[in-house]
Design a protein around this motif. Structure first.
Motif, PDB file in Angstrom:
ATOM      1  N   VAL A  38       0.832  -1.213   0.000  1.00  0.00           N
ATOM      2  CA  VAL A  38       0.000   0.000   0.000  1.00  0.00           C
ATOM      3  C   VAL A  38       0.862   1.257   0.000  1.00  0.00           C
ATOM      4  CG1 VAL A  38      -1.770   1.279   1.265  1.00  0.00           C
ATOM      5  CG2 VAL A  38      -1.891  -1.203   1.136  1.00  0.00           C
ATOM      6  N   GLU A  39       2.037   1.200   0.653  1.00  0.00           N
ATOM      7  CA  GLU A  39       2.906   2.382   0.745  1.00  0.00           C
ATOM      8  C   GLU A  39       3.400   2.866  -0.603  1.00  0.00           C
ATOM      9  OE1 GLU A  39       5.903   1.097   3.429  1.00  0.00           O
ATOM     10  OE2 GLU A  39       4.905   1.919   5.212  1.00  0.00           O
ATOM     11  N   ARG A  40       3.316   2.028  -1.623  1.00  0.00           N
ATOM     12  CA  ARG A  40       3.769   2.436  -2.957  1.00  0.00           C
ATOM     13  C   ARG A  40       2.880   3.516  -3.566  1.00  0.00           C
ATOM     14  NH1 ARG A  40       4.778  -3.559  -5.634  1.00  0.00           N
ATOM     15  NH2 ARG A  40       6.150  -4.380  -3.990  1.00  0.00           N
ATOM     16  N   LEU A  41       1.670   3.632  -3.058  1.00  0.00           N
ATOM     17  CA  LEU A  41       0.752   4.636  -3.596  1.00  0.00           C
ATOM     18  C   LEU A  41       1.121   6.028  -3.111  1.00  0.00           C
ATOM     19  CD1 LEU A  41      -2.646   2.780  -3.028  1.00  0.00           C
ATOM     20  CD2 LEU A  41      -1.486   3.108  -5.206  1.00  0.00           C
ATOM     21  N   GLU A  42       0.908   7.004  -3.954  1.00  0.00           N
ATOM     22  CA  GLU A  42       1.062   8.392  -3.547  1.00  0.00           C
ATOM     23  C   GLU A  42      -0.123   8.784  -2.665  1.00  0.00           C
ATOM     24  OE1 GLU A  42       3.501  10.480  -4.117  1.00  0.00           O
ATOM     25  OE2 GLU A  42       4.681   9.106  -5.370  1.00  0.00           O
ATOM     26  N   ARG A  71      -7.504  -0.726  -2.146  1.00  0.00           N
ATOM     27  CA  ARG A  71      -7.982  -2.104  -2.135  1.00  0.00           C
ATOM     28  C   ARG A  71      -7.188  -2.967  -3.125  1.00  0.00           C
ATOM     29  NH1 ARG A  71     -13.123  -3.320  -0.236  1.00  0.00           N
ATOM     30  NH2 ARG A  71     -14.132  -1.629   0.918  1.00  0.00           N
ATOM     31  N   GLU A  72      -6.885  -2.395  -4.276  1.00  0.00           N
ATOM     32  CA  GLU A  72      -6.134  -3.129  -5.295  1.00  0.00           C
ATOM     33  C   GLU A  72      -4.737  -3.488  -4.795  1.00  0.00           C
ATOM     34  OE1 GLU A  72      -4.366  -2.339  -9.778  1.00  0.00           O
ATOM     35  OE2 GLU A  72      -6.071  -1.158  -9.054  1.00  0.00           O
ATOM     36  N   ARG A  73      -4.101  -2.553  -4.055  1.00  0.00           N
ATOM     37  CA  ARG A  73      -2.755  -2.824  -3.535  1.00  0.00           C
ATOM     38  C   ARG A  73      -2.782  -3.904  -2.440  1.00  0.00           C
ATOM     39  NH1 ARG A  73       0.302  -2.774  -6.878  1.00  0.00           N
ATOM     40  NH2 ARG A  73       1.776  -3.316  -5.230  1.00  0.00           N
ATOM     41  N   VAL A  74      -3.838  -3.897  -1.627  1.00  0.00           N
ATOM     42  CA  VAL A  74      -3.965  -4.949  -0.603  1.00  0.00           C
ATOM     43  C   VAL A  74      -4.103  -6.308  -1.279  1.00  0.00           C
ATOM     44  CG1 VAL A  74      -5.410  -5.851   1.259  1.00  0.00           C
ATOM     45  CG2 VAL A  74      -4.950  -3.399   1.133  1.00  0.00           C
TER      46      VAL A  74
END
Length: 856
Positions: A38-42, A71-74
């Motif tokens: 999730v941390e990859r998201l800005e 949700r997609e990153r999880v």
């Protein structure tokens, strides 16, 4: 009074909080994978993985990312999100459910309900948590539990911490019935065996004489055995082959087979055993109640008009101002607004010495000001305070069964049916096939029936785990489950972080050495400008020191001149190396000396007059205009010399050349050497893993007595070392590796280790949620205590298991030859061993932390 002002619409750009249920995220390693994804998201501002509840709380900027992307990153991390909002949990108090047998009956009764999807029984705390569909009838759930023979009551949200039943065991109805039954048995024994001449004959039935003593025995079996027979009936209804069912069969069969004395003794002695077991379990529950009693029931709040009001502590809201006088418990986590006092924080951190608190200091619910008046700004709700989280996690620790506990459950499921079958065989086969005495072999079968119940064996592990975990919590060590308690006691290697663990983590600048056309102020100004956005402790130390010197970027008491304002852009943290940023349009680097390898041609680096003067003061020969060799001396001699003193060296420079060197020092904790030596005395190999330089690592390792250390490690290299230490080499068995760190910077290594231990976790949500073990205070003396307690707990569990098995085996071997009777089976095999394993487990409460002062 109504407010006529128009409603303000919510700001669509304001940060939002999203809570996702991720049921398979049930360990620190899982949490690490999810958060890394999730941390990859800005736009992710905060992440809080709650492993114990399988939830992920995300605070994010909706202008930069969306709920769908989160949700997609999880899901990309391999974890499903449970969107079933129709399920809810109901916690029910079942105070009489105090053993594994009771728990099985309750679980069997609930599994038949259509709306119930999951049942979690916790006999140690006398509670059942039921997951049911939204709108499920709580009355039906309670009725199902009562159909198993147990009183039940739903717990309201504000009573969720209730543990068991605090009524005195010895004043209960069962205790009264047992006492009456005991008196009847005693009189019957006197009449039949002591003075048989005065035992009146009441009559003869079917050729068998019945004296008054027989009637007394039957009455004792009825009075003392009624609760047993009642529970046995419910066991039969719920198809549970447990102790109540077996004892009920034994009592009824004894009386029916004209052995009323054995039936009466079985009823009375087993009832006494149950009362003693309940008393022992209450002692274990008391340790949980003590934790819950730490928080006060009421709080004194100062209102806006200056008045004071006493309200329930559960009604406190964030932003309230509470007044705490000497001797009163602080009702909520918060910050001191006014006043000062020495505060006893031992309920949270386990530290025996009170901590001085004054304006601006953080303070915790359940702690006690010893002197002085305090006004505290509430910063967390009652159910989210540090002490509330500790209590929840200690309770939740009971949910996760250890490997030994799972083995015992599997063993008991096979052992009991086999011994019951043997009991039936011994009672029937010799008389039917060999014409042996029905009376003798009936009693042998009855004895084996009593022996078949593995009560002491089943409770041997959970009661030890609860005793150990609650004892640790009282001493400032939060262990998140029995599995972690067990693993910590089997630790072979302890990997230790340096900064914030062996050292205090309070970094200070000791040297500033300018180079090539710069002075000290310029080096500090540019370094602090580049580091101001960094969260690394060294960067924060540089920024703080620059502000103190009045040269910081918007950091001094007075605003810098326009000439000193520096424009900073394109900031980037270089993992494990330092930072990079454009300062006034020029790319600057601040980081390890190795960061500058290849960035500058040292042949063109010349120290300034000021630099030469600084070096002269350090003992190096220089000239007013130092040549390029002087700069080489700085990077090849001065830096190693600083590192050999235990200092961390940071080089400041551009793509073209270094412009200065900053040395940072951190003090070794006073108790570090003692703690390391005590851990080593317990047979645990201690290894230091640090991202710091070789010289600093060597100096710290020598200071605390660590022989093996590995320096200049990036986060992924720390993980590699954890794996290497875990393997133990090609010719060795796998090791159990514990890792102790600050709980945030070392999160990947903590998650990879067999046991992750976080330092100073009090008030730190991330450390409390992700660590397997949390040392609530910054106190290394709790580290040897943790390993001593865990090792002792494992020893107690082994003692309980093997003693239970050995006693059962001896009793079973002695029953067929007449050495062991029903009385022996009840007194020794059931009552004696249940009390024995419980009492042995309670010894864990006597394991206390040691300090260097205890061994001057």
């Amino acid at each position: 009074m109504s407010d006529s002002s128009p409603a303000v619409p919510p700001d669509p750009d304001a940060n939002r909080t999203l809570e996702l249920r991720v049921p398979d995220m049930d360990c620190p390693s899982c949490a690490g994978k999810v958060t890394n994804s999730v941390e990859r998201l800005e736009g992710i501002d905060a992440l809080e993985p709650q492993v114990t509840s399988g939830r992920l709380v995300v605070e994010y900027d909706p202008t930069a990312t969306s709920e769908a992307e989160i949700r997609e990153r999880v899901q990309a991390a391999g974890y499903a999100i449970d969107d079933d909002s129709s399920a809810s949990e109901l916690t029910v108090s079942v105070p009489d459910m105090d053993c594994a047998s009771c728990a099985n009956k309750v679980a069997n009764a609930l599994e038949g309900l259509e709306d119930v999807s999951a049942v979690e029984t916790r006999p140690t705390s006398g509670r059942v948590t039921v997951t049911a569909s939204e709108g499920a009838d709580s009355g039906a759930i309670v009725a199902a539990i009562e159909s198993a023979g147990y009183e039940a009551a739903p717990l309201a949200d504000d009573a969720a911490g209730s543990i068991g039943d605090e009524r005195a065991v010895w004043r209960s109805r069962r205790a009264l019935g047992t006492a009456i039954g005991g008196v009847l048995v005693a009189v019957g024994i006197a009449l039949e065996f002591v003075v048989p001449g005065i035992d009146p004959l009441l009559g003869t039935v079917a050729g068998r004489s019945y004296e008054l003593s027989h009637l007394l025995f039957i009455a004792a079996a009825v009075v003392a055995g009624t609760p047993i027979l009642r529970n046995g009936y419910y066991s039969a209804r719920n198809r549970s082959l447990d102790i109540d069912f077996l004892m009920s069969v034994g009592i009824v069969a004894s009386v029916a087979a004209h052995h009323p004395f054995e039936g009466a003794m079985l009823a009375v002695l087993f009832s006494v055993a149950e009362l003693l077991e309940r008393f022992s379990m209450d002692r274990a529950r008391d340790s949980l109640r003590e934790l819950m009693d730490l928080s006060p029931d009421t709080a004194t709040v100062r209102r806006a008009d200056g008045s004071e009001e006493t309200i329930p502590a559960d009604d406190l809201e964030i932003g309230d101002t509470v007044i705490v006088r000497p001797g009163e418990k602080i009702p909520a986590d918060g910050t001191v607004l006014e006043g000062q006092s020495a505060v006893d924080q031992s309920p949270i951190t386990g530290e025996s010495v009170p901590a001085d608190k004054s304006e601006g200091d953080e303070i915790y619910a359940g702690t006690i000001p010893e002197s002085g008046y305090l006004e505290v700004a509430v910063e967390s709700e009652a159910d989210d305070s540090t002490i509330a989280r500790i209590v929840r996690m200690v309770e939740d620790a009971e949910r996760e069964k250890t490997d030994r506990e799972q083995f015992i459950d599997r063993f008991a499921s096979v052992y009991t049916p086999i011994v019951v079958a043997l009991a039936v065989a011994f009672a029937l086969v010799p008389p039917l096939l060999f014409g042996a005495s029905w009376s003798y072999w009936f009693l042998v079968g009855l004895t084996l029936l009593v022996i078949s119940c593995p009560c002491a064996l089943v409770i041997s592990t959970p009661v030890s785990v609860v005793s150990g975990i609650t004892s640790a919590a009282r001493n400032g060590v939060l262990i998140k489950g029995g599995r972690h308690l067990e693993t910590a006691g089997e630790t072979d290697v302890l990997a230790v972080d340096k900064t914030g663990t062996l050292t205090e983590g309070d970094l200070s600048i000791t040297d500033v050495i300018p180079l090539e056309g710069a002075d000290e102020d310029e080096v500090l100004r540019r370094a602090s400008a580049a580091e101001r956005r960094s969260e690394h402790p060294i960067g924060q130390a540089i920024v703080g020191y620059a502000d103190e010197q009045g040269v910081g970027q918007n950091g001094s008491d007075s605003e810098p001149d326009d000439d000193h304002d520096l424009e900073v852009s394109n900031f980037e943290a270089l993992t494990g190396e330092g930072v990079r940023a454009d300062v006034d349009g020029v790319t600057h680097y601040v980081g390890k000396p190795g960061l500058f390898d290849g960035l500058a041609d040292l042949e063109h680096a010349h120290a300034t007059t000021d630099g030469g003067a600084t070096l002269s003061g350090m003992g190096y020969e220089t000239t007013p205009q130092c040549d390029r060799e002087c700069c080489l001396d700085v990077l090849t001699e001065v830096v190693p010399d600083l590192e050999s003193e235990g200092k961390t060296v940071v080089v400041v420079g551009t793509d073209e050349r270094p412009i200065g060197v900053i040395a940072v020092a951190d003090r070794v904790r006073p108790e570090a050497e003692w703690a390391v030596s005590r851990v080593q005395e317990q047979g645990i190999r201690v290894v230091m893993l640090t991202g710091d330089n070789e010289g600093t690592a060597r100096a710290i390792a020598e200071a605390v007595g660590i022989d093996e250390y590995h320096a200049e490690l990036l986060p992924d290299e720390k993980l590699e070392w954890i794996d290497r230490l875990d393997d133990g080499g090609p010719d060795a068995d796998d090791n159990r590796v514990a890792m102790v760190g600050d709980g945030i910077n070392d999160a990947p290594a903590l998650a990879t280790a067999s046991v992750g231990i976080a330092m100073g976790a009090a008030g730190t949500d991330t450390a409390l949620e992700t660590a397997d073990v949390a040392l609530m205070g910054d106190d290394l003396t709790r580290l040897p205590y943790l390993f001593e307690l865990s090792g002792t707990a494992n020893g107690v569990i082994r003692q309980n298991i093997w003693a239970s098995l050995a006693v059962k085996a001896v009793l079973a071997a002695g029953a067929p030859v007449g050495i062991v009777t029903v009385i022996h089976a009840v007194v020794i095999g059931d009552m004696g061993m249940s009390l024995g394993v419980t009492g042995n487990a309670m010894r864990l409460a006597n394991v206390e932390p040691e300090t260097p002062d205890d061994h001057p």
